[in-house]
Motif scaffolding. Structure first.
Motif, short mmCIF file in Angstrom:
data_model
loop_
_atom_site.label_atom_id
_atom_site.label_comp_id
_atom_site.label_asym_id
_atom_site.label_seq_id
_atom_site.Cartn_x
_atom_site.Cartn_y
_atom_site.Cartn_z
N GLN A 1 67.34 0.52 37.47
CA GLN A 1 66.10 -0.08 37.96
C GLN A 1 66.37 -0.73 39.32
N VAL A 2 65.52 -0.43 40.28
CA VAL A 2 65.62 -1.01 41.62
C VAL A 2 64.34 -1.76 41.90
N GLN A 3 64.46 -3.01 42.21
CA GLN A 3 63.28 -3.80 42.60
C GLN A 3 63.22 -3.88 44.12
N LEU A 4 62.03 -3.69 44.65
CA LEU A 4 61.84 -3.67 46.09
C LEU A 4 60.84 -4.74 46.48
N VAL A 5 61.13 -5.42 47.57
CA VAL A 5 60.23 -6.46 48.07
C VAL A 5 59.98 -6.23 49.56
N GLU A 6 58.72 -6.05 49.90
CA GLU A 6 58.36 -5.87 51.30
C GLU A 6 57.99 -7.20 51.94
N SER A 7 58.17 -7.27 53.24
CA SER A 7 57.76 -8.43 54.01
C SER A 7 57.47 -8.00 55.43
N GLY A 8 56.83 -8.89 56.18
CA GLY A 8 56.61 -8.62 57.59
C GLY A 8 55.20 -8.21 57.96
N GLY A 9 54.34 -8.04 56.96
CA GLY A 9 52.97 -7.68 57.28
C GLY A 9 52.23 -8.83 57.94
N GLY A 10 51.04 -8.54 58.42
CA GLY A 10 50.23 -9.58 59.05
C GLY A 10 49.09 -9.02 59.85
N LEU A 11 48.52 -9.87 60.67
CA LEU A 11 47.40 -9.51 61.53
C LEU A 11 47.89 -9.36 62.96
N VAL A 12 47.53 -8.26 63.59
CA VAL A 12 47.96 -8.00 64.95
C VAL A 12 46.82 -7.31 65.70
N GLN A 13 46.78 -7.51 66.99
CA GLN A 13 45.76 -6.84 67.80
C GLN A 13 46.18 -5.40 68.09
N ALA A 14 45.21 -4.58 68.37
CA ALA A 14 45.48 -3.19 68.72
C ALA A 14 46.43 -3.14 69.90
N GLY A 15 47.41 -2.25 69.80
CA GLY A 15 48.44 -2.14 70.82
C GLY A 15 49.67 -2.97 70.54
N GLY A 16 49.58 -3.83 69.55
CA GLY A 16 50.69 -4.70 69.22
C GLY A 16 51.71 -4.05 68.30
N SER A 17 52.68 -4.84 67.88
CA SER A 17 53.78 -4.33 67.06
C SER A 17 54.03 -5.23 65.85
N LEU A 18 54.54 -4.64 64.82
CA LEU A 18 55.01 -5.36 63.64
C LEU A 18 56.25 -4.65 63.12
N ARG A 19 57.07 -5.43 62.45
CA ARG A 19 58.26 -4.85 61.81
C ARG A 19 58.22 -5.21 60.34
N LEU A 20 58.13 -4.21 59.51
CA LEU A 20 58.15 -4.41 58.07
C LEU A 20 59.57 -4.29 57.55
N SER A 21 59.88 -5.08 56.56
CA SER A 21 61.19 -5.03 55.94
C SER A 21 61.06 -4.75 54.45
N CYS A 22 62.09 -4.14 53.91
CA CYS A 22 62.15 -3.84 52.49
C CYS A 22 63.52 -4.27 51.99
N ALA A 23 63.54 -5.14 51.00
CA ALA A 23 64.80 -5.62 50.44
C ALA A 23 64.92 -5.12 49.01
N ALA A 24 66.08 -4.55 48.69
CA ALA A 24 66.30 -3.99 47.36
C ALA A 24 67.22 -4.90 46.55
N SER A 25 67.04 -4.85 45.24
CA SER A 25 67.79 -5.75 44.36
C SER A 25 69.16 -5.22 43.97
N ARG A 26 69.40 -3.91 44.17
CA ARG A 26 70.64 -3.33 43.70
C ARG A 26 71.30 -2.47 44.77
N ARG A 27 72.63 -2.42 44.69
CA ARG A 27 73.39 -1.61 45.65
C ARG A 27 73.09 -0.13 45.50
N THR A 28 72.60 0.26 44.33
CA THR A 28 72.29 1.67 44.11
C THR A 28 71.13 2.13 44.98
N PHE A 29 70.47 1.19 45.64
CA PHE A 29 69.40 1.56 46.57
C PHE A 29 69.88 2.56 47.60
#
Length: 123
Positions: A1-29
């Motif tokens: 079983q691998v648990q995944l947690v995303e972060s980094g979302g939000g509100l941005v204006q057109a033309g802007g940038s965001l960086r999403l991250s994903c963290a996994a609970s196990r090395r088997t990821f």
């Protein structure tokens, strides 16, 4: 079983940038491909990008709609992944999901999913 947690979302204006991250609970990821999918209100979940497992040479796949704007990457040692999103447009507004499974643009190839993070792009 691998648990995944995303972060980094939000509100941005057109033309802007965001960086999403994903963290996994196990090395088997690292044994799984990592994919990013998104789902806008009233629409089906769609493929965004994917990157292979540690033994696959970091192969990547992108949806045509994000090629040249989004970049997927991962750190196999840290069990994390990311999606750098540039030149965002209102049509990129959606909940973005991180997933682990087999390298594919088909959501059914991924066995593990995070809860999602909201990305909203204003015009």
């Amino acid at each position: 079983q691998v648990q995944l947690v995303e972060s980094g979302g939000g509100l941005v204006q057109a033309g802007g940038s965001l960086r999403l991250s994903c963290a996994a609970s196990r090395r088997t990821f690292s044994n799984y491909a990592m994919g990013w999918f998104r789902q806008a209100p009233g629409k089906e979940r769609e493929f965004v990008a994917a990157i292979g497992s540690s033994w696959s040479g970091s192969m990547t796949k992108y949806a045509d709609s994000v090629k040249g704007r989004f970049t997927i990457s991962r750190d196999y040692a840290k069990n994390t992944g990311s999606l750098q999103m540039n030149s965002l447009q209102p049509e990129d507004t959606a909940v973005y999901y991180c997933a682990a499974g087999s390298l594919s643009d088909d959501a059914t190839s991924y066995a593990y999913w995070g809860q999602g993070t909201q990305v909203t792009v204003s015009s």
